[in-house]
Scaffold this motif. Structure first.
Motif, PDB file in Angstrom:
ATOM      1  N   GLN A 183       0.822  -1.212   0.000  1.00  0.00           N
ATOM      2  CA  GLN A 183       0.000   0.000   0.000  1.00  0.00           C
ATOM      3  C   GLN A 183       0.857   1.263   0.000  1.00  0.00           C
ATOM      4  O   GLN A 183       0.531   2.241  -0.678  1.00  0.00           O
ATOM      5  CB  GLN A 183      -0.913  -0.003   1.222  1.00  0.00           C
ATOM      6  CG  GLN A 183      -2.015  -1.058   1.170  1.00  0.00           C
ATOM      7  CD  GLN A 183      -2.898  -0.976   2.413  1.00  0.00           C
ATOM      8  OE1 GLN A 183      -2.428  -1.111   3.531  1.00  0.00           O
ATOM      9  NE2 GLN A 183      -4.177  -0.753   2.207  1.00  0.00           N
TER      10      GLN A 183
ATOM     11  N   ASN B 243       3.930   1.636  -1.143  1.00  0.00           N
ATOM     12  CA  ASN B 243       4.544   1.825  -2.454  1.00  0.00           C
ATOM     13  C   ASN B 243       3.541   2.422  -3.447  1.00  0.00           C
ATOM     14  O   ASN B 243       3.890   3.275  -4.268  1.00  0.00           O
ATOM     15  CB  ASN B 243       5.091   0.499  -2.983  1.00  0.00           C
ATOM     16  CG  ASN B 243       6.412   0.124  -2.352  1.00  0.00           C
ATOM     17  OD1 ASN B 243       6.806   0.679  -1.329  1.00  0.00           O
ATOM     18  ND2 ASN B 243       7.098  -0.854  -2.927  1.00  0.00           N
ATOM     19  N   GLU B 244       2.289   1.978  -3.351  1.00  0.00           N
ATOM     20  CA  GLU B 244       1.248   2.542  -4.213  1.00  0.00           C
ATOM     21  C   GLU B 244       1.033   4.027  -3.901  1.00  0.00           C
ATOM     22  O   GLU B 244       0.876   4.854  -4.813  1.00  0.00           O
ATOM     23  CB  GLU B 244      -0.054   1.775  -4.030  1.00  0.00           C
ATOM     24  CG  GLU B 244      -1.187   2.281  -4.910  1.00  0.00           C
ATOM     25  CD  GLU B 244      -2.465   1.497  -4.704  1.00  0.00           C
ATOM     26  OE1 GLU B 244      -3.090   1.112  -5.703  1.00  0.00           O
ATOM     27  OE2 GLU B 244      -2.849   1.268  -3.525  1.00  0.00           O
TER      28      GLU B 244
ATOM     29  N   ASP C 183       1.553   7.100  -6.505  1.00  0.00           N
ATOM     30  CA  ASP C 183       0.495   8.072  -6.784  1.00  0.00           C
ATOM     31  C   ASP C 183       0.994   9.492  -6.584  1.00  0.00           C
ATOM     32  O   ASP C 183       0.705  10.387  -7.392  1.00  0.00           O
ATOM     33  CB  ASP C 183      -0.714   7.814  -5.878  1.00  0.00           C
ATOM     34  CG  ASP C 183      -1.578   6.658  -6.347  1.00  0.00           C
ATOM     35  OD1 ASP C 183      -1.353   6.162  -7.469  1.00  0.00           O
ATOM     36  OD2 ASP C 183      -2.471   6.246  -5.589  1.00  0.00           O
TER      37      ASP C 183
ATOM     38  N   MET D  90       2.792  -6.800  -6.103  1.00  0.00           N
ATOM     39  CA  MET D  90       2.349  -5.416  -5.943  1.00  0.00           C
ATOM     40  C   MET D  90       3.489  -4.524  -5.455  1.00  0.00           C
ATOM     41  O   MET D  90       3.630  -3.379  -5.913  1.00  0.00           O
ATOM     42  CB  MET D  90       1.179  -5.359  -4.970  1.00  0.00           C
ATOM     43  CG  MET D  90       0.556  -3.985  -4.823  1.00  0.00           C
ATOM     44  SD  MET D  90      -0.918  -4.015  -3.764  1.00  0.00           S
ATOM     45  CE  MET D  90      -1.294  -2.244  -3.696  1.00  0.00           C
TER      46      MET D  90
ATOM     47  N   GLN E  41       4.487  -1.419  -7.852  1.00  0.00           N
ATOM     48  CA  GLN E  41       4.306  -0.034  -7.423  1.00  0.00           C
ATOM     49  C   GLN E  41       5.638   0.704  -7.303  1.00  0.00           C
ATOM     50  O   GLN E  41       5.694   1.919  -7.511  1.00  0.00           O
ATOM     51  CB  GLN E  41       3.526   0.012  -6.109  1.00  0.00           C
ATOM     52  CG  GLN E  41       2.094  -0.478  -6.240  1.00  0.00           C
ATOM     53  CD  GLN E  41       1.290   0.314  -7.264  1.00  0.00           C
ATOM     54  OE1 GLN E  41       1.523   1.505  -7.460  1.00  0.00           O
ATOM     55  NE2 GLN E  41       0.365  -0.351  -7.926  1.00  0.00           N
TER      56      GLN E  41
END
Length: 273
Positions: free
Chosen positions: A58, A60-61, A65, A104, A108
């Motif tokens: 999360q 890294n996402e 962003d 993921m 990311q």
């Protein structure tokens, strides 16, 4: 390493940062893909391996962003708010399997690098620890992965991925973040000028005066106390993963200067988020 602040140049990362981000993500993914027991407890944490890996995916996402110019709200920078934001995010994301999380984490990290290479977010971006330039954001991403990658390696009984070169790449973030994570109760009555030197590498200065802390890529001319520290030990202490007393006993921290008694006070000036 003459300067650790770095320059934000459209499409260009500081030397070595892109490779360090990519390789660290891949090494964390390899830990998970190597038959990791996702239910194991992470030492010193309330999380399991699965929860820590989910948090990394999360985070890294989030960083990707931000690099792409998307605004994301995530706490107010205090340890309490960041902990609450982490728990809320984990409660809304139920993936705990090794392979999807490993994929993921890598994807990311790559998404951040693509966005940075395209110069999607120019100028400063608002992060969980305040405004940062794009290259400091990349240093933040690397630092965060190294901290939790270390936790996962310990939990799984595997070697960690922190080394001297990667530690030096975390310094732009640490220099930016340190004044934002000070313990005001401990800085209020202290006046001191520190030089922090990593063995064989970078150095920077920290000045404490009037309850505030300022950090400068260049050390002060006449420091009260110089702390020489082995690089991996420095990062683990900065991230709250290691205490100073065992490091001192093992000779991984050396102290010089007119006021050496100021050295033990230094780590307590900061609260790792």
């Amino acid at each position: 390493m003459e300067s650790v602040a770095g320059q934000d140049v459209r499409g260009a990362l500081p030397e070595g940062l892109g490779a360090a981000i990519r390789e660290t993500a891949e090494e964390i993914a390899a830990l998970l893909r190597g038959g990791a027991d996702m239910g194991l407890a992470v030492p010193g944490s309330e999380w399991t391996v699965g929860e820590a890996a989910a948090h990394l995916a999360q985070a890294n996402e989030l960083m990707a962003d931000l690099a792409a110019g998307r605004t994301r709200s995530y706490g107010d920078g205090t340890p309490q708010s960041l902990a609450a934001a982490n728990e809320q995010a984990l409660s809304e994301f139920d993936e705990r399997r090794a392979e999807p999380l490993a994929a993921m984490i890598v994807a990311q990290a790559d998404a951040y690098l693509r966005a940075r290479g395209e110069g999607a977010a120019e100028g400063t971006v608002v992060t969980p620890l305040g405004p940062m330039g794009p290259d400091v954001l990349g240093s933040y991403l690397l630092t965060h992965m190294l901290g939790h990658g270390y936790d996962l390696a310990r939990a799984l009984g595997r070697p960690h991925m922190i080394d001297r070169a990667r530690v030096e790449l975390t310094l732009p973030f640490l220099i930016t973040a340190m004044p934002r994570v000070t313990d005001s109760a401990r800085t209020a009555a202290l006046t001191a000028r520190y030089t922090i030197r990593l063995w064989g590498g970078a150095r920077f200065g920290v000045t404490v005066r009037g309850g505030t802390v300022s950090v400068d890529p260049q050390p002060p001319n006449r420091p009260d106390c110089t702390i020489l520290v082995e690089p991996v030990t420095f990062l683990l202490m900065a991230l709250g993963r290691r205490g100073q007393w065992s490091a001192l006993a093992q000779g991984r921290i050396l102290v010089r200067g007119r006021k050496p008694w100021l050295a033990p006070r230094f780590p307590a000036l900061f609260k790792a988020p």
